[in-house]
Design a protein around this motif. Structure first.
Motif, mmCIF file in Angstrom:
data_model
loop_
_atom_site.group_PDB
_atom_site.id
_atom_site.type_symbol
_atom_site.label_atom_id
_atom_site.label_comp_id
_atom_site.label_asym_id
_atom_site.label_seq_id
_atom_site.Cartn_x
_atom_site.Cartn_y
_atom_site.Cartn_z
ATOM 1 N N PHE A 72 34.743 73.109 14.515
ATOM 2 C CA PHE A 72 34.149 72.234 15.513
ATOM 3 C C PHE A 72 34.644 72.155 16.823
ATOM 4 C CE2 PHE A 72 34.859 68.039 16.912
ATOM 5 C CZ PHE A 72 33.881 67.430 17.070
ATOM 6 N N SER A 73 36.127 72.498 16.839
ATOM 7 C CA SER A 73 36.934 72.668 18.049
ATOM 8 C C SER A 73 36.392 73.853 19.175
ATOM 9 C CB SER A 73 38.274 72.657 18.115
ATOM 10 O OG SER A 73 39.136 71.601 17.163
ATOM 11 N N ASP A 74 36.030 74.976 18.461
ATOM 12 C CA ASP A 74 35.604 76.063 19.179
ATOM 13 C C ASP A 74 34.112 75.844 19.685
ATOM 14 O OD1 ASP A 74 37.816 77.602 18.902
ATOM 15 O OD2 ASP A 74 36.894 78.809 16.923
ATOM 16 N N ALA A 75 33.403 75.011 18.821
ATOM 17 C CA ALA A 75 31.928 74.620 19.147
ATOM 18 C C ALA A 75 32.108 73.887 20.631
ATOM 19 C CB ALA A 75 31.205 74.021 18.375
ATOM 20 N N ILE A 76 33.186 72.790 20.636
ATOM 21 C CA ILE A 76 33.307 72.086 21.772
ATOM 22 C C ILE A 76 33.600 72.612 22.900
ATOM 23 C CG2 ILE A 76 34.833 70.242 22.626
ATOM 24 C CD1 ILE A 76 32.540 69.147 20.554
ATOM 25 N N PHE A 77 34.673 73.674 22.767
ATOM 26 C CA PHE A 77 35.004 74.391 23.873
ATOM 27 C C PHE A 77 33.887 75.373 24.534
ATOM 28 C CE2 PHE A 77 39.511 74.080 22.070
ATOM 29 C CZ PHE A 77 39.905 73.457 23.048
ATOM 30 N N ALA A 78 32.744 75.718 23.677
ATOM 31 C CA ALA A 78 31.877 76.318 24.080
ATOM 32 C C ALA A 78 30.880 75.728 24.914
ATOM 33 C CB ALA A 78 31.141 76.991 22.888
ATOM 34 N N ILE A 79 30.655 74.538 24.435
ATOM 35 C CA ILE A 79 29.944 73.502 25.101
ATOM 36 C C ILE A 79 30.469 73.208 26.652
ATOM 37 C CG2 ILE A 79 28.643 70.970 25.041
ATOM 38 C CD1 ILE A 79 28.764 71.601 21.811
ATOM 39 N N HIS A 123 44.220 65.371 13.347
ATOM 40 C CA HIS A 123 42.732 65.570 13.703
ATOM 41 C C HIS A 123 42.777 64.492 14.832
ATOM 42 C CE1 HIS A 123 41.448 68.156 10.613
ATOM 43 N NE2 HIS A 123 41.568 67.289 9.559
ATOM 44 N N TRP A 124 43.155 63.259 14.704
ATOM 45 C CA TRP A 124 43.212 62.317 15.974
ATOM 46 C C TRP A 124 43.604 62.955 17.126
ATOM 47 C CZ3 TRP A 124 39.705 58.777 16.335
ATOM 48 C CH2 TRP A 124 39.067 58.236 15.143
ATOM 49 N N VAL A 125 44.891 63.558 17.023
ATOM 50 C CA VAL A 125 45.540 64.000 18.429
ATOM 51 C C VAL A 125 44.609 65.064 18.837
ATOM 52 C CG1 VAL A 125 47.677 63.129 18.138
ATOM 53 C CG2 VAL A 125 47.326 65.324 17.073
ATOM 54 N N ASN A 126 44.090 65.852 18.039
ATOM 55 C CA ASN A 126 43.055 67.137 18.395
ATOM 56 C C ASN A 126 41.941 66.458 18.933
ATOM 57 O OD1 ASN A 126 42.677 69.860 18.331
ATOM 58 N ND2 ASN A 126 41.053 69.221 16.756
ATOM 59 N N LEU A 127 41.354 65.631 18.430
ATOM 60 C CA LEU A 127 40.356 64.891 19.015
ATOM 61 C C LEU A 127 40.710 64.336 20.445
ATOM 62 C CD1 LEU A 127 38.632 63.008 16.135
ATOM 63 C CD2 LEU A 127 37.502 64.935 17.466
ATOM 64 N N PHE A 128 41.740 64.055 20.721
ATOM 65 C CA PHE A 128 42.303 63.539 21.987
ATOM 66 C C PHE A 128 42.280 64.665 22.902
ATOM 67 C CE2 PHE A 128 45.816 61.754 24.679
ATOM 68 C CZ PHE A 128 45.075 61.466 25.642
ATOM 69 N N VAL A 129 42.704 65.876 22.610
ATOM 70 C CA VAL A 129 42.767 67.210 23.377
ATOM 71 C C VAL A 129 41.499 67.441 23.571
ATOM 72 C CG1 VAL A 129 43.198 69.450 23.502
ATOM 73 C CG2 VAL A 129 44.937 67.944 22.471
ATOM 74 N N LEU A 130 40.519 67.352 22.794
ATOM 75 C CA LEU A 130 39.067 67.692 22.869
ATOM 76 C C LEU A 130 38.313 66.674 23.872
ATOM 77 C CD1 LEU A 130 38.004 68.587 19.223
ATOM 78 C CD2 LEU A 130 38.487 70.161 21.261
ATOM 79 N N PHE A 131 38.653 65.396 23.642
ATOM 80 C CA PHE A 131 38.183 64.323 24.535
ATOM 81 C C PHE A 131 38.472 64.657 26.021
ATOM 82 C CE2 PHE A 131 39.290 60.501 26.829
ATOM 83 C CZ PHE A 131 37.880 59.825 26.922
ATOM 84 N N SER A 132 40.030 65.018 26.284
ATOM 85 C CA SER A 132 40.367 64.997 27.720
ATOM 86 C C SER A 132 39.713 66.488 28.313
ATOM 87 C CB SER A 132 41.744 65.400 27.481
ATOM 88 O OG SER A 132 42.385 64.127 27.011
#
Length: 209
Positions: free
Chosen positions: A3-10, A72-81
């Motif tokens: 999921f994280s890799d997909a977000i970075f790709a987008i 998972h929540w702090v990882n979502l914060f990284v992805l959000f930022s």
């Protein structure tokens, strides 16, 4: 991780959308492309930043054996930022091309705030891991996450500094700092305490190989 890799790709894909064919008369394509230099600089700064974030993200998760809800929540914060980066990138690019000094100062400051927030997200991420060592693989040393928190805090300070300098002194100086910061993070992406410079300072010269 998928999921994280997909977000970075987008995010990487969204960054390139600001690079457009200039709307110029026939015979003026070269000058039109050259006049868009702020778009290229902003893209380079943000692409480099996202690339380093992705590398650090993979390196960190290689040291994690399991994830709980808090992680998972702090990882979502990284992805959000990280996902916010295309927006200030476009703002900086447009402001620099419009040649309005006030707007340029605001745009650079805005970019700096997003950059600082992303570093703060990493600070929260590593703080959470330090407080929950049971999530880590056994061979992970405590020094790694202590160093990473220092590294993240350094980023917060430097991005704020870039915003202040960009607003009070010159926007282009702030932009130059944005370009340098991903280089710092790339050099230390394996962990600050593992970089050759830091190891020389803390442990003396490296042994010959």
């Amino acid at each position: 991780m998928a999921f994280s890799d997909a977000i970075f790709a987008i995010i990487i894909t969204l960054l390139v959308l600001d690079l457009r064919v200039p709307d110029v008369p026939p015979g003026r394509l070269l000058s039109g492309l050259l006049e868009q230099w702020p778009s290229y600089i902003a893209y380079l700064a943000s692409y480099s930043y996202v690339a380093v974030v992705w590398l650090n993200h993979k390196a960190t998760f290689n040291r994690i054996k399991q994830a709980d809800r808090g992680l998972h929540w702090v990882n979502l914060f990284v992805l959000f930022s990280t996902a916010l980066l295309p927006f200030p990138t476009i703002v900086v690019s447009d402001a620099l091309q419009e040649h309005n000094n006030t707007d340029q100062r605001v745009a650079v400051t805005f970019y700096a705030l997003i950059g600082a927030m992303l570093c703060a997200a990493w600070l929260a991420f590593f703080h959470y891991l330090a407080r929950n060592p049971d999530l880590l693989k056994e061979q992970v040393k405590d020094a790694f996450f202590r160093a990473e928190r220092v590294r993240a805090l350094t980023g917060v300070v430097l991005y704020i500094l870039a915003g202040v300098v960009g607003y009070l002194v010159a926007p282009l100086i702030g932009l130059a700092i944005f370009l340098v910061l991903p280089v710092f993070y790339a050099i230390t992406s394996a962990g600050l305490y593992q970089s050759p410079v830091t190891r020389r300072i803390t442990h003396g010269p490296l042994p010959p190989t």
